[in-house]
Each structure stands twice: as C-alpha cells, then as structure tokens.
Design a protein around this motif. Sequence first.
Motif, PDB file in Angstrom:
ATOM      1  N   ASP A 142       6.674 -34.755 -14.255  1.00 13.14           N
ATOM      2  CA  ASP A 142       6.504 -33.494 -13.511  1.00 13.14           C
ATOM      3  C   ASP A 142       6.529 -32.285 -14.439  1.00 13.14           C
ATOM      4  N   TYR A 143       5.780 -32.371 -15.525  1.00 14.10           N
ATOM      5  CA  TYR A 143       5.690 -31.270 -16.483  1.00 14.10           C
ATOM      6  C   TYR A 143       4.599 -30.307 -16.012  1.00 14.10           C
ATOM      7  N   GLU A 144       4.983 -29.060 -15.743  1.00 14.36           N
ATOM      8  CA  GLU A 144       4.020 -28.100 -15.210  1.00 14.36           C
ATOM      9  C   GLU A 144       3.112 -27.563 -16.312  1.00 14.36           C
ATOM     10  N   LEU A 166       1.945 -32.763 -14.692  1.00 14.11           N
ATOM     11  CA  LEU A 166       1.565 -34.027 -15.327  1.00 14.11           C
ATOM     12  C   LEU A 166       2.765 -34.965 -15.360  1.00 14.11           C
ATOM     13  N   THR A 167       2.491 -36.234 -15.162  1.00 17.43           N
ATOM     14  CA  THR A 167       3.455 -37.283 -15.467  1.00 17.43           C
ATOM     15  C   THR A 167       2.741 -38.247 -16.405  1.00 17.43           C
ATOM     16  N   ILE A 188      -1.930 -40.933 -18.099  1.00 16.16           N
ATOM     17  CA  ILE A 188      -1.663 -39.576 -17.625  1.00 16.16           C
ATOM     18  C   ILE A 188      -2.059 -39.482 -16.157  1.00 16.16           C
ATOM     19  N   ASN A 189      -1.157 -38.981 -15.335  1.00 11.98           N
ATOM     20  CA  ASN A 189      -1.449 -38.702 -13.933  1.00 11.98           C
ATOM     21  C   ASN A 189      -1.285 -37.205 -13.700  1.00 11.98           C
ATOM     22  N   THR A 190      -2.330 -36.579 -13.167  1.00 10.43           N
ATOM     23  CA  THR A 190      -2.331 -35.142 -12.916  1.00 10.43           C
ATOM     24  C   THR A 190      -2.272 -34.883 -11.418  1.00 10.43           C
ATOM     25  N   TYR A 191      -1.351 -34.007 -11.020  1.00 11.71           N
ATOM     26  CA  TYR A 191      -1.166 -33.707  -9.599  1.00 11.71           C
ATOM     27  C   TYR A 191      -1.346 -32.206  -9.371  1.00 11.71           C
ATOM     28  N   LEU A 192      -2.114 -31.883  -8.335  1.00 10.24           N
ATOM     29  CA  LEU A 192      -2.337 -30.491  -7.948  1.00 10.24           C
ATOM     30  C   LEU A 192      -1.563 -30.220  -6.663  1.00 10.24           C
ATOM     31  N   TYR A 193      -0.671 -29.243  -6.726  1.00 10.45           N
ATOM     32  CA  TYR A 193       0.156 -28.894  -5.571  1.00 10.45           C
ATOM     33  C   TYR A 193      -0.376 -27.606  -4.946  1.00 10.45           C
TER      34      TYR A 193
END
Length: 220
Positions: A142-144, A166-167, A188-193
């Motif tokens: 959960d690195y922003e 990113l995780t 790498i998994n990228t998440y958009l909140y």
Amino acid sequence: LYGGYLEQLDTATGEVGKVDFTIDRRIQTVEELGGGKLKLEENIVAKENNTGAEIDLLAKHNIYHIDEQSINLFLFEDQNTGAKVEYTKDDDIQWIFPHPVDKDDDYQVFNMNILDYSGAVFVKEEERYGVNCYLYKGMEVDYEVPIPGHIAASLGPFAENSSMKLTLWEKAWVHPLTGSIIDYAKEINTYLYLPELPEVPEIKYPSDLVSNTGFDGELI
C-alpha cells in the motif's frame, strides 16, 4: 532482455486484458562527472510478443548519477515525467548491489516503481543457473504513488480526491563477489482508489400516470 505479462483494466469494456511482453533494457555511461561519479542513461522499451507493438506504459528513459566504486546513488531523473530524486552519501542508497556483497547486511536499493528506496533483505544462499547466489527480497505494501497524468486526466474532477497505491515484491539472486544480478523476479499490483461517487437520483412515476404517445405517418 527479460519478459513478463501485464493485466490491465479496459475502461471502455470493463474487462481485464492480459498481454505477454518482452523488455529490452539498455544502460550506458554517458559522462564522467568527476570525483568518482558517473552519469548513466537507461532506456527501456517494452513490446507485445504477439504484435510487436510498443507498450508506452512500460517505456522508460532515466538518468542516474552514481559513485563508480560504492555504487551509491546520488540522483535519479525520469526523462518522461520529470520526476527527480536526490540523495547524499550519508543516505547510503544503492543504485544496485555493491561488490562484494555482504550477506550479513541488508541494503537500501533504489526502486523506480516508488521513486524511493526499498529494503533488500538477505533470505538465503541459493544456486541459480549453476551459480551460487545470495537471494535478497524486498516488499512494499500500500505504498502511495502519484497518479499518472493520463489517468488523472481521464478522471476529471474526481482526480483531486483519488489516490493510487502499489503493493509489490521483488527477488534478486545476486553474485556474492561482483554484485551482478544473476536472476530477478517481481510482481506489482496497482490499485486506484476513487472518492465516493455521487448517487444517481431514482426516478419515480406516480401510480396513476397516464401517458399517450402520438405517431404521425403510415403503418407498414
């Protein structure tokens, strides 16, 4: 050369597509800066295996300033986005692993995915392709990170209150004497909140509604 696959959401269809790719990464010394420092240029080109089309999302053009003996990093600059990070000798940030590698030490190795360093922790000795290696592993949860410009533009007014995290994990099999990376793996998994989206008001019609629609023309 190395390869992998990319899974990405197609915002037009709502489906997740998977693309196998190959990356060509080239690094060269372009200038001696004096005082034992070197300026390096890195170019990364990624192409789809099936079509040969370039993948702009994975393309990189970076500049590094490093110490030629300790391999400490002093400057990183992304030529595509303008992102820039600087360190001092006291920060002790590695561009890559030093030579020789001390398995009793953990290292702070620069990670371009987060524009900062990640801790590289010794795991064990392991043979890779017939070479005895030190296996190091790093992880971020959960690195922003900044939202890329093209994604922010597509979000419009929602971009201001959105965030991207990113995780990731990385493994490097390192030659003990030279610090060369014999093998490497990462995910790498990228998440958009997104912020809470406005509700669409429910349309209600009265129970006694009578609707008449008129037509003008010939019925065929």
